[in-house]
Design a protein around this motif. Structure first.
Motif, PDB file in Angstrom:
ATOM      1  N   SER A   3       0.852  -1.175   0.000  1.00  0.00           N
ATOM      2  CA  SER A   3       0.000   0.000   0.000  1.00  0.00           C
ATOM      3  C   SER A   3       0.892   1.232   0.000  1.00  0.00           C
ATOM      4  CB  SER A   3      -0.875  -0.017   1.258  1.00  0.00           C
ATOM      5  OG  SER A   3      -1.447   1.239   1.505  1.00  0.00           O
ATOM      6  N   CYS A   4       0.334   2.356  -0.370  1.00  0.00           N
ATOM      7  CA  CYS A   4       1.099   3.603  -0.311  1.00  0.00           C
ATOM      8  C   CYS A   4       1.434   3.965   1.130  1.00  0.00           C
ATOM      9  CB  CYS A   4       0.352   4.725  -1.003  1.00  0.00           C
ATOM     10  SG  CYS A   4      -1.228   5.138  -0.288  1.00  0.00           S
ATOM     11  N   TYR A   5       0.796   3.290   2.087  1.00  0.00           N
ATOM     12  CA  TYR A   5       1.071   3.522   3.508  1.00  0.00           C
ATOM     13  C   TYR A   5       2.021   2.473   4.078  1.00  0.00           C
ATOM     14  CZ  TYR A   5      -3.005   6.443   2.850  1.00  0.00           C
ATOM     15  OH  TYR A   5      -3.871   7.380   2.376  1.00  0.00           O
ATOM     16  N   GLY A   6       2.629   1.660   3.238  1.00  0.00           N
ATOM     17  CA  GLY A   6       3.559   0.632   3.708  1.00  0.00           C
ATOM     18  C   GLY A   6       2.838  -0.646   4.082  1.00  0.00           C
ATOM     19  N   ASP A   7       3.154  -1.195   5.257  1.00  0.00           N
ATOM     20  CA  ASP A   7       2.542  -2.449   5.686  1.00  0.00           C
ATOM     21  C   ASP A   7       1.131  -2.261   6.218  1.00  0.00           C
ATOM     22  OD1 ASP A   7       4.771  -3.813   4.977  1.00  0.00           O
ATOM     23  OD2 ASP A   7       5.573  -4.002   7.000  1.00  0.00           O
ATOM     24  N   PHE A   8       0.657  -1.029   6.268  1.00  0.00           N
ATOM     25  CA  PHE A   8      -0.698  -0.752   6.711  1.00  0.00           C
ATOM     26  C   PHE A   8      -1.454  -0.104   5.567  1.00  0.00           C
ATOM     27  CE2 PHE A   8       1.448  -1.233  10.674  1.00  0.00           C
ATOM     28  CZ  PHE A   8       0.501  -1.777  11.523  1.00  0.00           C
ATOM     29  N   ASP A   9      -2.755  -0.331   5.522  1.00  0.00           N
ATOM     30  CA  ASP A   9      -3.597   0.345   4.558  1.00  0.00           C
ATOM     31  C   ASP A   9      -4.537   1.228   5.349  1.00  0.00           C
ATOM     32  OD1 ASP A   9      -4.537   0.994   2.025  1.00  0.00           O
ATOM     33  OD2 ASP A   9      -6.104  -0.522   2.106  1.00  0.00           O
ATOM     34  N   SER A  10      -4.818   2.401   4.856  1.00  0.00           N
ATOM     35  CA  SER A  10      -5.625   3.365   5.572  1.00  0.00           C
ATOM     36  C   SER A  10      -6.946   3.584   4.851  1.00  0.00           C
ATOM     37  CB  SER A  10      -4.853   4.683   5.672  1.00  0.00           C
ATOM     38  OG  SER A  10      -5.569   5.609   6.419  1.00  0.00           O
ATOM     39  N   PHE A  11      -8.009   3.737   5.621  1.00  0.00           N
ATOM     40  CA  PHE A  11      -9.336   3.989   5.066  1.00  0.00           C
ATOM     41  C   PHE A  11     -10.108   4.851   6.051  1.00  0.00           C
ATOM     42  CE2 PHE A  11      -9.401  -0.019   7.317  1.00  0.00           C
ATOM     43  CZ  PHE A  11     -10.469   0.129   8.191  1.00  0.00           C
ATOM     44  N   GLU A  12     -11.265   5.335   5.628  1.00  0.00           N
ATOM     45  CA  GLU A  12     -12.107   6.172   6.477  1.00  0.00           C
ATOM     46  C   GLU A  12     -13.532   5.655   6.460  1.00  0.00           C
ATOM     47  OE1 GLU A  12     -11.867  10.091   4.827  1.00  0.00           O
ATOM     48  OE2 GLU A  12      -9.841  10.426   5.583  1.00  0.00           O
ATOM     49  N   PHE A  13     -14.179   5.725   7.622  1.00  0.00           N
ATOM     50  CA  PHE A  13     -15.622   5.520   7.725  1.00  0.00           C
ATOM     51  C   PHE A  13     -16.238   6.896   7.942  1.00  0.00           C
ATOM     52  CE2 PHE A  13     -14.618   1.142   9.411  1.00  0.00           C
ATOM     53  CZ  PHE A  13     -15.216   0.447   8.380  1.00  0.00           C
ATOM     54  N   LEU A  14     -17.207   7.249   7.120  1.00  0.00           N
ATOM     55  CA  LEU A  14     -17.926   8.515   7.216  1.00  0.00           C
ATOM     56  C   LEU A  14     -19.270   8.279   7.898  1.00  0.00           C
ATOM     57  CD1 LEU A  14     -17.088   9.811   3.641  1.00  0.00           C
ATOM     58  CD2 LEU A  14     -15.952  10.390   5.788  1.00  0.00           C
ATOM     59  N   PRO A  15     -20.003   9.329   8.275  1.00  0.00           N
ATOM     60  CA  PRO A  15     -21.297   9.129   8.925  1.00  0.00           C
ATOM     61  C   PRO A  15     -22.254   8.225   8.142  1.00  0.00           C
ATOM     62  CG  PRO A  15     -20.621  11.386   9.209  1.00  0.00           C
ATOM     63  CD  PRO A  15     -19.608  10.739   8.290  1.00  0.00           C
ATOM     64  N   THR A  16     -22.146   8.209   6.829  1.00  0.00           N
ATOM     65  CA  THR A  16     -23.009   7.331   6.035  1.00  0.00           C
ATOM     66  C   THR A  16     -22.659   5.854   6.220  1.00  0.00           C
ATOM     67  OG1 THR A  16     -21.538   7.614   4.138  1.00  0.00           O
ATOM     68  CG2 THR A  16     -23.461   9.063   4.259  1.00  0.00           C
ATOM     69  N   ASP A  17     -21.478   5.565   6.768  1.00  0.00           N
ATOM     70  CA  ASP A  17     -21.049   4.183   6.996  1.00  0.00           C
ATOM     71  C   ASP A  17     -21.398   3.668   8.384  1.00  0.00           C
ATOM     72  OD1 ASP A  17     -19.813   3.998   4.438  1.00  0.00           O
ATOM     73  OD2 ASP A  17     -18.086   5.100   5.223  1.00  0.00           O
ATOM     74  N   ALA A  18     -22.038   4.474   9.201  1.00  0.00           N
ATOM     75  CA  ALA A  18     -22.381   4.052  10.567  1.00  0.00           C
ATOM     76  C   ALA A  18     -23.249   2.795  10.554  1.00  0.00           C
ATOM     77  CB  ALA A  18     -23.084   5.180  11.311  1.00  0.00           C
ATOM     78  N   ALA A  19     -24.161   2.700   9.588  1.00  0.00           N
ATOM     79  CA  ALA A  19     -25.030   1.516   9.518  1.00  0.00           C
ATOM     80  C   ALA A  19     -24.224   0.241   9.288  1.00  0.00           C
ATOM     81  CB  ALA A  19     -26.066   1.696   8.413  1.00  0.00           C
ATOM     82  N   LYS A  20     -23.158   0.331   8.491  1.00  0.00           N
ATOM     83  CA  LYS A  20     -22.320  -0.842   8.253  1.00  0.00           C
ATOM     84  C   LYS A  20     -21.647  -1.297   9.544  1.00  0.00           C
ATOM     85  CE  LYS A  20     -21.231   0.069   3.406  1.00  0.00           C
ATOM     86  NZ  LYS A  20     -20.184   0.387   2.447  1.00  0.00           N
ATOM     87  N   ILE A  21     -21.147  -0.340  10.315  1.00  0.00           N
ATOM     88  CA  ILE A  21     -20.509  -0.693  11.581  1.00  0.00           C
ATOM     89  C   ILE A  21     -21.537  -1.278  12.540  1.00  0.00           C
ATOM     90  CG2 ILE A  21     -19.248   0.198  13.584  1.00  0.00           C
ATOM     91  CD1 ILE A  21     -17.946   2.231  11.731  1.00  0.00           C
ATOM     92  N   ARG A  22     -22.753  -0.740  12.548  1.00  0.00           N
ATOM     93  CA  ARG A  22     -23.807  -1.283  13.418  1.00  0.00           C
ATOM     94  C   ARG A  22     -24.178  -2.715  13.026  1.00  0.00           C
ATOM     95  NH1 ARG A  22     -25.358   2.066  17.035  1.00  0.00           N
ATOM     96  NH2 ARG A  22     -25.163   4.286  16.733  1.00  0.00           N
TER      97      ARG A  22
END
Length: 187
Positions: free
Chosen positions: A159-178
């Motif tokens: 990944s461009c972040y090395g051995d870690f990959d970075s992502f974001e959860f936005l307020p519209t993704d709250a249902a997925k986390i729930r």
């Protein structure tokens, strides 16, 4: 409120890890949960097998970097992030059936699945077990894109972040986390 939580796999292998964190938003900023997923390096021959499947458009069951199996104990900590995203206004959805959804980072695809499987106990009775897995795969694309990504992957690039990959959860993704939280509570 700033918060960071560290999630490790059900197998207790610390190389299978996920870190979720937040920063205190200002009045005009939306709430964002930042995630970092550790991309496990495979042995060369396993990587070659994975790269060959990717090149021909096939997927590995556990993704291209190994899967993370979330634990039942992670439900409350994960729910905190869903509450942060939507301002604590939603109720937890019920996981009534196995589910699967995906989200993407800049370079990879994350597949989240709640799966049921049968376990035969010593007394030959059958018992249902459940697990939530997060698998990371290289992004699909046309054959030239896959060839380019295969060459990078075989040379050690994750990944461009090395051995870690970075992502974001936005307020519209709250249902997925729930949904993930409700699945963990069933486990």
């Amino acid at each position: 409120m700033e918060k960071t939580e560290f999630f490790i796999c059900k197998c207790h292998d610390v190389s299978h890890q996920l870190v979720l964190g937040t920063f205190e938003p200002t009045e005009d900023e939306e709430h964002v949960v930042y995630g970092c997923f550790h991309l496990v390096h495979l042995e060369f021959w396993d990587k070659l097998k994975s790269a060959t499947k990717y090149l021909f458009g096939r997927k590995r069951k556990d993704g291209d970097f190994d899967a993370l199996l979330l634990r039942h104990e992670d439900a409350d900590r994960l729910e905190w992030f869903a509450n942060f995203l939507d301002g604590d206004t939603s109720v937890t959805d019920k996981a009534v059936a196995p589910f699967q959804f995906t989200f993407c980072s800049k370079e990879n695809v994350y597949e989240v699945a709640f799966e049921a499987y049968q376990v035969t106990l010593n007394d030959r009775s059958i018992h249902s077990e459940y697990e939530i897995s997060v698998c990371v795969s290289l992004k699909p694309g046309n054959v030239f894109y896959r060839l380019y990504r295969t060459a990078k992957y075989l040379s050690g690039y994750c990944s461009c972040y090395g051995d870690f990959d970075s992502f974001e959860f936005l307020p519209t993704d709250a249902a997925k986390i729930r949904i993930m939280v409700s699945g963990l509570r069933v486990c």
